[in-house]
Scaffold this motif. Structure first.
Motif, PDB file in Angstrom:
ATOM      1  N   GLU A  88       0.742  -1.307   0.021  1.00  0.00           N
ATOM      2  CA  GLU A  88       0.087  -0.231   0.045  1.00  0.00           C
ATOM      3  C   GLU A  88       0.835   1.278  -0.013  1.00  0.00           C
ATOM      4  N   VAL A  89       1.930   1.285   0.622  1.00  0.00           N
ATOM      5  CA  VAL A  89       2.922   2.210   0.735  1.00  0.00           C
ATOM      6  C   VAL A  89       3.348   2.548  -0.773  1.00  0.00           C
ATOM      7  N   GLY A  90       3.775   1.490  -1.317  1.00  0.00           N
ATOM      8  CA  GLY A  90       4.506   1.598  -2.718  1.00  0.00           C
ATOM      9  C   GLY A  90       3.401   2.029  -3.755  1.00  0.00           C
ATOM     10  N   ASN A  91       1.919   1.683  -3.413  1.00  0.00           N
ATOM     11  CA  ASN A  91       0.935   2.344  -4.434  1.00  0.00           C
ATOM     12  C   ASN A  91       0.673   3.727  -4.220  1.00  0.00           C
ATOM     13  N   GLN A  92       0.802   4.273  -2.592  1.00  0.00           N
ATOM     14  CA  GLN A  92       0.651   5.652  -2.507  1.00  0.00           C
ATOM     15  C   GLN A  92       1.853   6.348  -3.190  1.00  0.00           C
ATOM     16  N   LEU A  93       2.945   5.718  -3.060  1.00  0.00           N
ATOM     17  CA  LEU A  93       4.151   6.607  -3.832  1.00  0.00           C
ATOM     18  C   LEU A  93       3.960   6.613  -5.177  1.00  0.00           C
ATOM     19  N   LEU A  94       3.466   5.552  -5.944  1.00  0.00           N
ATOM     20  CA  LEU A  94       3.162   5.760  -7.223  1.00  0.00           C
ATOM     21  C   LEU A  94       2.167   6.624  -7.747  1.00  0.00           C
ATOM     22  N   LEU A  95       1.333   6.434  -7.122  1.00  0.00           N
ATOM     23  CA  LEU A  95       0.154   7.746  -7.034  1.00  0.00           C
ATOM     24  C   LEU A  95       0.358   9.019  -7.070  1.00  0.00           C
ATOM     25  N   SER A  96       1.533   9.025  -5.958  1.00  0.00           N
ATOM     26  CA  SER A  96       2.081  10.806  -5.971  1.00  0.00           C
ATOM     27  C   SER A  96       2.782  11.044  -6.857  1.00  0.00           C
ATOM     28  N   ASN A  97       3.412  10.085  -7.961  1.00  0.00           N
ATOM     29  CA  ASN A  97       4.048  10.402  -9.008  1.00  0.00           C
ATOM     30  C   ASN A  97       3.395  10.309 -10.436  1.00  0.00           C
TER      31      ASN A  97
ATOM     32  N   ASP B 271       1.737   8.072 -11.372  1.00  0.00           N
ATOM     33  CA  ASP B 271       1.600   6.617 -12.065  1.00  0.00           C
ATOM     34  C   ASP B 271       0.641   5.731 -11.488  1.00  0.00           C
ATOM     35  N   SER B 272      -0.131   5.266 -12.204  1.00  0.00           N
ATOM     36  CA  SER B 272      -1.274   4.569 -11.783  1.00  0.00           C
ATOM     37  C   SER B 272      -1.154   3.104 -12.660  1.00  0.00           C
ATOM     38  N   THR B 273       0.057   2.851 -13.452  1.00  0.00           N
ATOM     39  CA  THR B 273       0.011   1.779 -14.274  1.00  0.00           C
ATOM     40  C   THR B 273       1.148   0.688 -14.109  1.00  0.00           C
ATOM     41  N   SER B 274       2.214   1.327 -13.565  1.00  0.00           N
ATOM     42  CA  SER B 274       3.458   0.571 -13.285  1.00  0.00           C
ATOM     43  C   SER B 274       3.224  -0.444 -12.012  1.00  0.00           C
ATOM     44  N   LEU B 275       3.995  -1.277 -11.784  1.00  0.00           N
ATOM     45  CA  LEU B 275       3.761  -2.323 -10.874  1.00  0.00           C
ATOM     46  C   LEU B 275       4.653  -1.968  -9.642  1.00  0.00           C
ATOM     47  N   VAL B 276       4.164  -2.525  -8.291  1.00  0.00           N
ATOM     48  CA  VAL B 276       4.687  -2.598  -7.169  1.00  0.00           C
ATOM     49  C   VAL B 276       5.195  -3.920  -6.990  1.00  0.00           C
TER      50      VAL B 276
ATOM     51  N   GLN C  75       9.145   0.672 -12.052  1.00  0.00           N
ATOM     52  CA  GLN C  75       9.872   1.975 -12.678  1.00  0.00           C
ATOM     53  C   GLN C  75      10.551   2.852 -11.801  1.00  0.00           C
ATOM     54  N   PRO C  76      11.375   3.688 -12.456  1.00  0.00           N
ATOM     55  CA  PRO C  76      12.027   4.676 -11.450  1.00  0.00           C
ATOM     56  C   PRO C  76      10.926   5.441 -10.958  1.00  0.00           C
ATOM     57  N   LEU C  77      11.227   6.327  -9.864  1.00  0.00           N
ATOM     58  CA  LEU C  77      10.192   7.097  -9.418  1.00  0.00           C
ATOM     59  C   LEU C  77      10.976   8.176  -8.532  1.00  0.00           C
ATOM     60  N   THR C  78      10.144   9.514  -8.176  1.00  0.00           N
ATOM     61  CA  THR C  78      10.790  10.465  -7.506  1.00  0.00           C
ATOM     62  C   THR C  78       9.852  10.860  -6.422  1.00  0.00           C
ATOM     63  N   PHE C  79      10.273  11.115  -5.215  1.00  0.00           N
ATOM     64  CA  PHE C  79       9.398  11.480  -4.138  1.00  0.00           C
ATOM     65  C   PHE C  79      10.040  12.493  -3.083  1.00  0.00           C
ATOM     66  N   GLU C  80       9.345  13.200  -2.268  1.00  0.00           N
ATOM     67  CA  GLU C  80       9.692  14.027  -1.173  1.00  0.00           C
ATOM     68  C   GLU C  80       9.779  13.154   0.049  1.00  0.00           C
ATOM     69  N   PRO C  81      10.993  13.213   0.691  1.00  0.00           N
ATOM     70  CA  PRO C  81      11.223  12.229   2.237  1.00  0.00           C
ATOM     71  C   PRO C  81       9.905  12.724   3.148  1.00  0.00           C
ATOM     72  N   SER C  82       9.281  13.595   3.372  1.00  0.00           N
ATOM     73  CA  SER C  82       8.556  13.989   4.094  1.00  0.00           C
ATOM     74  C   SER C  82       7.110  13.292   3.899  1.00  0.00           C
ATOM     75  N   ASN C  83       6.914  13.324   2.389  1.00  0.00           N
ATOM     76  CA  ASN C  83       5.559  12.509   2.009  1.00  0.00           C
ATOM     77  C   ASN C  83       5.840  10.920   2.196  1.00  0.00           C
ATOM     78  N   LEU C  84       7.048  10.572   1.990  1.00  0.00           N
ATOM     79  CA  LEU C  84       7.280   9.057   2.352  1.00  0.00           C
ATOM     80  C   LEU C  84       7.162   8.728   3.825  1.00  0.00           C
ATOM     81  N   VAL C  85       7.588   9.599   4.747  1.00  0.00           N
ATOM     82  CA  VAL C  85       7.307   9.414   6.341  1.00  0.00           C
ATOM     83  C   VAL C  85       5.775   9.437   6.515  1.00  0.00           C
ATOM     84  N   PHE C  86       5.048  10.467   6.027  1.00  0.00           N
ATOM     85  CA  PHE C  86       3.611  10.502   6.331  1.00  0.00           C
ATOM     86  C   PHE C  86       3.114   9.254   5.791  1.00  0.00           C
ATOM     87  N   ILE C  87       3.139   8.647   4.578  1.00  0.00           N
ATOM     88  CA  ILE C  87       2.485   7.512   4.024  1.00  0.00           C
ATOM     89  C   ILE C  87       3.026   6.358   4.702  1.00  0.00           C
TER      90      ILE C  87
END
Length: 288
Positions: free
Chosen positions: A42-51, A53-58, A75-87
């Motif tokens: 679910e964490v991976g899914n939330q990170l992809l959606l924040s990018n 990205d609704s098609t690539s796989l976790v 697939q490669p991704l980018t994220f803000e660490p504070s968003n990762l901490v919250f998710i």
């Protein structure tokens, strides 16, 4: 034989307890691992959606070792660490997972740690550095290690089992004590009741609440005379004649010595008393 059966029952109960405890521990560990994997997906899914990205796989979450797991992406991704901490924090709380863990974001290209932080219920032990710096788009894996997960052996089901088998052991002990008393009473019904004592003259003993008190031959002979004449004064001459002089023995102060011994052995029951009638003899007083 009956006591052996009770101890065997107790031993079997303990063995069964340990089997159940460790089987429950294994089941709980498996359940914990599955909850972690579901939460990380679910964490991976939330990170992809924040990018967006609704098609690539976790990719499947991998358990690296006890309490340590890896989350990977297709697939490669980018994220803000504070968003990762919250998710992660929000997802773990919903899944009732422990709040003591360490997170490392690792670069696939060189296995270097791109970002890491430590979470704890104790705010002073929580370390979240550089939360506002966005990680560039790249291939990352996220590893989570739970630092202080409570051992599953102390789970609720296990505690219930321990309490249950503790009660069984107490019940077995109570049964054993009652059986012992019943056995004593059934073995020899030829006894005299003295207050709360059972007096077994043939076996040279007193019994009070399953506690045996040994008597000497002279103590038994004296007590038999008193039991046959409760609350009556027995003259010293009669006691010495029947217990000693009939056997041709000179007694001196032996009578007083044995009376003293009997008093000590009967002292636990306040309703009976061996009293000295000065200059006459002794009396066994029984207050029912």
């Amino acid at each position: 034989m009956r006591s052996i059966r009770i101890y065997s029952f107790g031993s079997c109960s303990l063995v069964l307890l340990f089997i159940l405890v460790f089987s429950c521990s294994s089941i709980e560990n498996d359940a914990f691992s599955e909850r972690v994997k579901i939460s990380l997906r679910e964490v991976g899914n939330q990170l992809l959606l924040s990018n967006q990205d609704s098609t690539s796989l976790v990719l499947p979450v991998i358990a690296l070792k006890e309490s340590e797991y890896r989350l990977s992406f297709q697939q490669p991704l980018t994220f803000e660490p504070s968003n990762l901490v919250f998710i992660i924090q929000n997802t773990f709380q919903k899944s009732l997972l422990p709040q003591h863990y360490r997170v490392e974001v690792i670069q696939c290209i060189d296995n270097e740690v791109a970002y890491s932080y430590q979470m704890s219920e104790d705010k002073e032990s929580t370390i979240i550095p550089c939360a506002g710096r966005i990680l560039p788009e790249s291939c990352y894996t996220i590893e989570v290690k739970f630092n202080r997960r409570v051992a599953s052996i102390f789970g609720r089901q296990t505690i219930i089992l321990i309490v249950f088998f503790g009660l069984i052991m107490v019940l077995a002990f109570v049964i054993y004590k009652r059986t012992k008393i019943e056995t004593i009473e059934v073995t020899d019904e030829n006894y005299s009741k003295i207050g709360s004592f059972h007096f077994y003259a043939a076996q040279n003993k007193l019994i009070k609440e399953a506690v045996e008190i040994s008597l000497s031959k002279k103590e038994v002979e004296l007590l038999e005379i008193f039991v046959a004449n409760p609350n009556q004064i027995i003259k010293r001459e009669e006691l010495t004649k029947r217990v000693w002089e009939d056997n041709g023995v000179f007694v001196g102060r032996s009578l007083d010595t044995y009376i003293s011994k009997l008093r000590k052995k009967l002292k636990d029951d306040k309703t009976i008393k061996l009293t000295n009638v000065h200059g006459v003899g002794y009396k066994l007083e029984i207050n029912s």
